[in-house]
Design an enzyme around this catalytic site. Sequence first.
Site, mmCIF file in Angstrom:
data_model
loop_
_atom_site.group_PDB
_atom_site.id
_atom_site.type_symbol
_atom_site.label_atom_id
_atom_site.label_comp_id
_atom_site.label_asym_id
_atom_site.label_seq_id
_atom_site.Cartn_x
_atom_site.Cartn_y
_atom_site.Cartn_z
ATOM 1 N N LYS A 1 1.745 -1.533 -18.057
ATOM 2 C CA LYS A 1 0.329 -0.942 -18.523
ATOM 3 C C LYS A 1 0.835 0.521 -19.721
ATOM 4 C CE LYS A 1 -2.073 -0.372 -13.875
ATOM 5 N NZ LYS A 1 -2.450 0.770 -12.809
ATOM 6 N N LYS B 1 -2.868 -11.964 -12.903
ATOM 7 C CA LYS B 1 -4.183 -11.441 -11.058
ATOM 8 C C LYS B 1 -5.033 -11.363 -11.860
ATOM 9 C CE LYS B 1 -3.400 -6.370 -10.812
ATOM 10 N NZ LYS B 1 -3.077 -5.494 -10.314
ATOM 11 N N LYS C 1 -9.067 -5.362 -13.325
ATOM 12 C CA LYS C 1 -10.044 -4.796 -14.494
ATOM 13 C C LYS C 1 -9.928 -4.676 -15.755
ATOM 14 C CE LYS C 1 -8.788 0.740 -13.880
ATOM 15 N NZ LYS C 1 -6.985 -0.045 -12.837
HETATM 16 N N1 AQP Z 1 -6.142 -9.476 -8.063
HETATM 17 C C1 AQP Z 1 -5.579 -8.703 -7.161
HETATM 18 N N2 AQP Z 1 -5.327 -9.377 -6.087
HETATM 19 C C2 AQP Z 1 -4.857 -8.358 -4.894
HETATM 20 N N3 AQP Z 1 -5.143 -7.357 -4.760
HETATM 21 C C3 AQP Z 1 -4.711 -6.762 -5.676
HETATM 22 N N4 AQP Z 1 -5.518 -5.282 -5.606
HETATM 23 C C4 AQP Z 1 -5.946 -5.070 -7.058
HETATM 24 N N5 AQP Z 1 -5.887 -6.731 -7.489
HETATM 25 C C5 AQP Z 1 -5.800 -7.292 -6.565
HETATM 26 C C6 AQP Z 1 -5.163 -4.553 -4.965
HETATM 27 O O1 AQP Z 1 -7.029 -3.601 -4.783
HETATM 28 C C7 AQP Z 1 -5.894 -1.762 -4.720
HETATM 29 C C8 AQP Z 1 -6.710 -1.016 -5.174
HETATM 30 O O2 AQP Z 1 -5.577 -1.465 -6.404
HETATM 31 P P1 AQP Z 1 -6.275 -0.121 -7.535
HETATM 32 O O3 AQP Z 1 -6.580 1.112 -7.392
HETATM 33 O O4 AQP Z 1 -5.091 0.120 -8.268
HETATM 34 O O5 AQP Z 1 -6.970 -0.488 -8.365
HETATM 35 P P2 AQP Z 1 -6.902 -1.461 -10.315
HETATM 36 O O6 AQP Z 1 -6.065 -0.172 -10.626
HETATM 37 O O7 AQP Z 1 -8.710 -0.936 -10.242
HETATM 38 O O8 AQP Z 1 -6.468 -2.850 -9.400
HETATM 39 P P3 AQP Z 1 -6.265 -3.010 -10.929
HETATM 40 O O9 AQP Z 1 -7.488 -4.423 -11.103
HETATM 41 O O10 AQP Z 1 -5.238 -4.562 -10.748
HETATM 42 O O11 AQP Z 1 -6.425 -2.519 -12.366
HETATM 43 P P4 AQP Z 1 -5.001 -2.572 -13.673
HETATM 44 O O12 AQP Z 1 -5.317 -4.302 -13.518
HETATM 45 O O13 AQP Z 1 -5.692 -1.161 -14.257
HETATM 46 O O14 AQP Z 1 -3.905 -2.186 -12.977
HETATM 47 C C9 AQP Z 1 -4.886 -2.350 -4.566
HETATM 48 O O15 AQP Z 1 -4.218 -2.305 -3.211
HETATM 49 C C10 AQP Z 1 -4.381 -3.508 -5.047
HETATM 50 O O16 AQP Z 1 -2.891 -4.088 -4.812
#
Ligand code: AQP
Length: 332
Positions: free
Chosen positions: A112, A195, A198
């Site tokens: 990140k 993965k 967002k």
């Molecule tokens: N692609 C994924 N497959 C399975 N599980 C996922 N999670 C996130 N992406 C996947 C799971 O969702 C839960 C909430 O995660 P979060 O609050 O960290 O959500 P986020 O930050 O909005 O998720 P992102 O998209 O992964 O954001 P970035 O890329 O910014 O980090 C968690 O249990 C996570 O494992």
Amino acid sequence: RPRVLSGIQPTAGSFHLGNYLGAVRQWVALQESHDAFYMVVDLHAITVPQDPKELRANTRLAAAQLLAAGLDPERCTLFVQSHVPEHAQLGWVMNCLTGFGEASRMTQFKDKSAKQGSDRATVGLFTYPILQVADILLYQANEVPVGEDQRQHIELTRDLAERFNGRYGQTFTVPKPHIIKETAKIFDLQDPTAKMSKSTANPKGLVNLLDEPKVTVKKVKSAVTDTDTEIRFDAEAKPGVSNLLTIYSTLTGTGIPELEQKYAGKGYGALKTDLAEVMAEFVTPFRTRTQEYLDDPETLDSILAKGAEKARAVAAETLATTYERIGFLPAK
Ligand code: AQP
């Protein structure tokens, strides 16, 4: 009943399919068998810049989506992290127990901060896994239902719980990750080796549950597959098709071998058309239910207030024990 704890960030507005299949779906199932605590993690959200009005709206929106997905306030405790001040308080204690090198090894921070530029990344983003440790330990959780990307943070939680217990006496339950292998990592529809996230560069690969159903249908139909034509689950050789099969199978409860059989000899087009329909059928009522909760903010806020009260009762007890063990002078 064993206890589970998990959280989701209110940052993106809509949940995406990875959040739902990797985490929220398990939360809904576990409220039947476990003493379940689920929260909207707004303290984590401010590790990156937030517009105050949007953050407030997105926090309600996240809670509304969790209820729309099937969380039942009679069966689980649903709350907002900042409503329970013990998270920040235990977070500080955990900061003081973590080695700098140990925190530096967290791969999510590396990823990140690389995206943001190291000068822009905050100390909060660096220490967020340690706040997450506090989130989990406050509730003496036995299991933490998350996607694969969170495994390293649960390992850190286990290490710190054991360290504290070893130094000050048995205080914290050492939790286990609850990760469902099949849906632990849902992949980007345009780049099926990455993965679904967002923060993707290409929004066509990201399925937001609150997108217009016709947008979702289009995204599914333009998902990247391969130059072969065979519909077969093979994560290594056919990541795109395998990802679609995983999504299809989980949303419909049909086994992957059955799907492989159903689509034998048919092209990718048939699979995508049917999956697009399955997705539209899933997101349409989800959007309606979310809107119903948003239209009644008083009910929503009162659910969250009751949840915070229940959560605080547990969190305060753990924090009091922790403070006592550390040697803080009790306030008279
Ligand atoms: N692609 C994924 N497959 C399975 N599980 C996922 N999670 C996130 N992406 C996947 C799971 O969702 C839960 C909430 O995660 P979060 O609050 O960290 O959500 P986020 O930050 O909005 O998720 P992102 O998209 O992964 O954001 P970035 O890329 O910014 O980090 C968690 O249990 C996570 O494992």
